[in-house]
Design a protein around this motif. Sequence first.
Motif, mmCIF file in Angstrom:
data_model
loop_
_atom_site.group_PDB
_atom_site.id
_atom_site.type_symbol
_atom_site.label_atom_id
_atom_site.label_comp_id
_atom_site.label_asym_id
_atom_site.label_seq_id
_atom_site.Cartn_x
_atom_site.Cartn_y
_atom_site.Cartn_z
ATOM 1 N N LEU A 151 0.829 -1.208 0.000
ATOM 2 C CA LEU A 151 0.000 0.000 0.000
ATOM 3 C C LEU A 151 0.861 1.255 0.000
ATOM 4 O O LEU A 151 0.576 2.220 -0.708
ATOM 5 N N LYS A 152 1.933 1.205 0.791
ATOM 6 C CA LYS A 152 2.841 2.366 0.869
ATOM 7 C C LYS A 152 3.450 2.638 -0.521
ATOM 8 O O LYS A 152 3.484 3.780 -0.978
ATOM 9 N N LEU A 153 3.874 1.570 -1.181
ATOM 10 C CA LEU A 153 4.458 1.721 -2.522
ATOM 11 C C LEU A 153 3.416 2.268 -3.514
ATOM 12 O O LEU A 153 3.728 3.133 -4.344
ATOM 13 N N ALA A 154 2.194 1.757 -3.412
ATOM 14 C CA ALA A 154 1.135 2.208 -4.330
ATOM 15 C C ALA A 154 0.845 3.696 -4.116
ATOM 16 O O ALA A 154 0.678 4.447 -5.086
ATOM 17 N N VAL A 155 0.794 4.122 -2.855
ATOM 18 C CA VAL A 155 0.521 5.537 -2.571
ATOM 19 C C VAL A 155 1.659 6.409 -3.107
ATOM 20 O O VAL A 155 1.427 7.459 -3.720
ATOM 21 N N GLU A 156 2.897 5.955 -2.946
ATOM 22 C CA GLU A 156 4.043 6.717 -3.473
ATOM 23 C C GLU A 156 3.945 6.865 -4.993
ATOM 24 O O GLU A 156 4.223 7.925 -5.550
ATOM 25 N N ALA A 157 3.539 5.786 -5.672
ATOM 26 C CA ALA A 157 3.391 5.860 -7.129
ATOM 27 C C ALA A 157 2.254 6.811 -7.500
ATOM 28 O O ALA A 157 2.387 7.634 -8.415
ATOM 29 N N ALA A 158 1.140 6.712 -6.748
ATOM 30 C CA ALA A 158 -0.009 7.590 -7.031
ATOM 31 C C ALA A 158 0.366 9.056 -6.835
ATOM 32 O O ALA A 158 -0.111 9.933 -7.563
ATOM 33 N N GLU A 159 1.258 9.333 -5.872
ATOM 34 C CA GLU A 159 1.699 10.723 -5.641
ATOM 35 C C GLU A 159 2.439 11.264 -6.865
ATOM 36 O O GLU A 159 2.292 12.427 -7.231
ATOM 37 N N LYS A 160 3.238 10.414 -7.495
ATOM 38 C CA LYS A 160 3.969 10.860 -8.689
ATOM 39 C C LYS A 160 2.992 11.129 -9.840
ATOM 40 O O LYS A 160 3.168 12.063 -10.616
ATOM 41 N N ILE A 161 1.961 10.294 -9.931
ATOM 42 C CA ILE A 161 0.952 10.491 -10.977
ATOM 43 C C ILE A 161 0.150 11.770 -10.704
ATOM 44 O O ILE A 161 -0.182 12.513 -11.622
ATOM 45 N N GLU A 162 -0.142 12.028 -9.430
ATOM 46 C CA GLU A 162 -0.842 13.261 -9.043
ATOM 47 C C GLU A 162 -0.079 14.493 -9.549
ATOM 48 O O GLU A 162 -0.669 15.426 -10.104
ATOM 49 N N GLU A 163 1.237 14.488 -9.385
ATOM 50 C CA GLU A 163 2.062 15.614 -9.870
ATOM 51 C C GLU A 163 1.938 15.765 -11.384
ATOM 52 O O GLU A 163 1.930 16.870 -11.914
ATOM 53 N N GLU A 164 1.847 14.636 -12.058
ATOM 54 C CA GLU A 164 1.824 14.617 -13.523
ATOM 55 C C GLU A 164 0.515 15.169 -14.091
ATOM 56 O O GLU A 164 0.507 15.807 -15.144
ATOM 57 N N ILE A 165 -0.589 14.932 -13.414
ATOM 58 C CA ILE A 165 -1.900 15.337 -13.945
ATOM 59 C C ILE A 165 -2.290 16.764 -13.511
ATOM 60 O O ILE A 165 -3.177 17.380 -14.113
ATOM 61 N N LYS A 166 -1.584 17.302 -12.515
ATOM 62 C CA LYS A 166 -1.910 18.647 -12.005
ATOM 63 C C LYS A 166 -2.009 19.678 -13.135
ATOM 64 O O LYS A 166 -1.097 19.775 -13.960
ATOM 65 N N GLY A 167 -3.086 20.437 -13.128
ATOM 66 C CA GLY A 167 -3.223 21.531 -14.095
ATOM 67 C C GLY A 167 -3.660 21.096 -15.484
ATOM 68 O O GLY A 167 -3.732 21.912 -16.405
ATOM 69 N N LYS A 168 -3.945 19.793 -15.672
ATOM 70 C CA LYS A 168 -4.384 19.335 -16.999
ATOM 71 C C LYS A 168 -5.785 18.745 -16.893
ATOM 72 O O LYS A 168 -6.147 18.164 -15.868
ATOM 73 N N LYS A 169 -6.547 18.857 -17.989
ATOM 74 C CA LYS A 169 -7.871 18.217 -18.020
ATOM 75 C C LYS A 169 -7.684 16.705 -18.184
ATOM 76 O O LYS A 169 -8.197 15.912 -17.394
ATOM 77 N N PHE A 170 -6.936 16.344 -19.236
ATOM 78 C CA PHE A 170 -6.582 14.931 -19.439
ATOM 79 C C PHE A 170 -5.059 14.814 -19.428
ATOM 80 O O PHE A 170 -4.364 15.813 -19.619
ATOM 81 N N PHE A 171 -4.560 13.622 -19.242
ATOM 82 C CA PHE A 171 -3.110 13.434 -19.311
ATOM 83 C C PHE A 171 -2.588 13.897 -20.670
ATOM 84 O O PHE A 171 -1.500 14.415 -20.785
ATOM 85 N N SER A 172 -3.419 13.669 -21.703
ATOM 86 C CA SER A 172 -2.994 14.026 -23.052
ATOM 87 C C SER A 172 -3.349 15.467 -23.402
ATOM 88 O O SER A 172 -3.209 15.860 -24.550
ATOM 89 N N GLY A 173 -3.833 16.257 -22.455
ATOM 90 C CA GLY A 173 -4.177 17.655 -22.722
ATOM 91 C C GLY A 173 -5.675 17.855 -22.732
ATOM 92 O O GLY A 173 -6.368 17.450 -21.803
ATOM 93 N N GLU A 174 -6.206 18.441 -23.801
ATOM 94 C CA GLU A 174 -7.646 18.747 -23.856
ATOM 95 C C GLU A 174 -8.488 17.548 -24.288
ATOM 96 O O GLU A 174 -9.692 17.542 -24.119
ATOM 97 N N ARG A 175 -7.816 16.546 -24.922
ATOM 98 C CA ARG A 175 -8.566 15.388 -25.431
ATOM 99 C C ARG A 175 -8.035 14.107 -24.800
ATOM 100 O O ARG A 175 -6.868 14.000 -24.464
ATOM 101 N N ILE A 176 -8.916 13.132 -24.687
ATOM 102 C CA ILE A 176 -8.503 11.820 -24.177
ATOM 103 C C ILE A 176 -7.490 11.197 -25.130
ATOM 104 O O ILE A 176 -7.672 11.254 -26.346
#
Lengths: 225, 225
Positions: free
Chosen positions: B126-151
Motif C-alpha cells: 500500500l505504501k508503494l502504491a501511494v508513493e506511485a499515485a503521488e507521482k501520478i498526481e504531480e503529472e496530472i496537475k493543471g491538466k484536463k486529461f493526461f494528453s491535454g484537452e482530449r482523451i
Amino acid sequence: MGSQDVVKLLGVEVSPVSRRVEWALKLKGVDYEYIEEDIFNKSSLLLELNPVHKKVPVLVHGPKAMAESLVILEYIDETWRQNPLLPQDPYERAKARFWARFADEKLLRVAWSALCSLGEEKEKKLKLAVEAAEKIEEEIKGKKFFSGERIGYLDIAMGWMVRWLPVWEEVGSMQIVDPVNFPATKAWMKEFLNHPVIKDNLPPTEKLVLYLHRRSKMLSSNPRG
Amino acid sequence: MGSQDVVKLLGVEVSPVSRRVEWALKLKGVDYEYIEEDIFNKSSLLLELNPVHKKVPVLVHGPKAMAESLVILEYIDETWRQNPLLPQDPYERAKARFWARFADEKLLRVAWSALCSLGEEKEKKLKLAVEAAEKIEEEIKGKKFFSGERIGYLDIAMGWMVRWLPVWEEVGSMQIVDPVNFPATKAWMKEFLNHPVIKDNLPPTEKLVLYLHRRSKMLSSNPRG
C-alpha cells in the motif's frame, strides 16, 4: 550544433539497458557525450534527471531528458529517421514491441531473479526462464536477425543475451540457453556479437563478474539493495 | 469491408486491459466484433491466437492477431490515423509511454498485489502504491486529461483507476487515492468517467465485486491460479 541539439547519455558500463541506448545511437550515427554513472553512489545529476526511477539510462537531448531504455529507443527512432530500428509496417512493429516486452519480463527479469535465488526458488525461476527462451528460439528460427537482414529494435532489446546472460549463467552455476536446444538463438547471438557496432560496445566479461560480486556483497549486507 | 479488414476483439468484460482496447477502437470509430472470453475456462480460439500469454485482450485484424494492451494501442494508432491517441511530438510520445509503463508496473500491479496480500505485506504494498499515485498526481496537475484537452493513450492506460481501483479499495478495505491528497487525480477521474465513450463502456461495479469474490475463492483453493 546548438545546445538545443546536444545529446548526452547517462549510463553504467555494466548495465545491459544502458547499452541498448548506446547501440541505438551508434547505429543511427548520432554523436553524443557519454557520462558514466556510479551505480553505488548515484550523482545528483541522475537524481535530478530521473527523479521517478533514479536509474540509468537517461537520454538528454537539449532541454529534454527521458528514461526507460525501450521508451528511449522509440524516441531515438522517431527523432533520427536514418537506419530505422522498428519495422515500418504496424503489425511488424507490434510484434517487435510484444517480443521486447516478453523478453524483458519473462526472460531478463526471471534469469536475473534465478541468479539471485537459491534452492527450490532458483529451480522454479530457471524452469520459467527456459520456457521463455524456448518461445524466443521459435521466433528467431530461420532469420539472421530478429528484425530480418539488419539489426533493429528487437535485436537491441535482446542484446543483453550475448554478454550478460552467459556471465549470469556462469556466476549462478546455471544454464538457460544451451547450444543443443537453442541452435537458432546461439546462431543469432553469434551474428549479433559480430556486428561492428556491437562487438566494440560491450563491457568486458571480467568487469561484469566483478560487478556481480560487488553487488552480491551489497545485497547480502542490505537485502533491499 | 473485405475479410482482410475485419476487426475482432477477444476480451473479458471485467478486465481493465481489455477495456483499453475497446475504448481505443471506439474513440477511433473502428467497427469491431466483440467476443467475450470466459476467464475461468479459456476458449481454444484464445489459446490459438495468444499462445504465448493465453490472456485477453487479443486484437484480430484480418489475418493478424496481437496481444498486450499497450502494444495493441500503438497498433490501433498507427493503423487508423483519425483521432490520434499518442501525441505527435517524439518527446511527448516518450513521456506518455514512460508514464503508461510506470502506472502499470508501480500502481496497477502493486495495488492488485496489495488487494491479494495481508498484514505487513499488504501495508508495504500500500505504501508503494501511494508513493506511485503521488507521482501520478504531480503529472496530472493543471491538466484536463493526461494528453491535454482530449482523451489519449495515457488516459486510456490509466483508465482502470476510475472503476477498478475504487472496487479494489473497497473489497480490500484499503485506500490509495483519497480525495484530500489526490485532488488532481480525482478531478481527472471525474472528467474521464464523464466522457461519452468511457461512461458507456465500463463494467458495472457489482460485476467487478462478484468477479473478485469468485477469483479469490479460486485463488485460495489453488494459490497458483
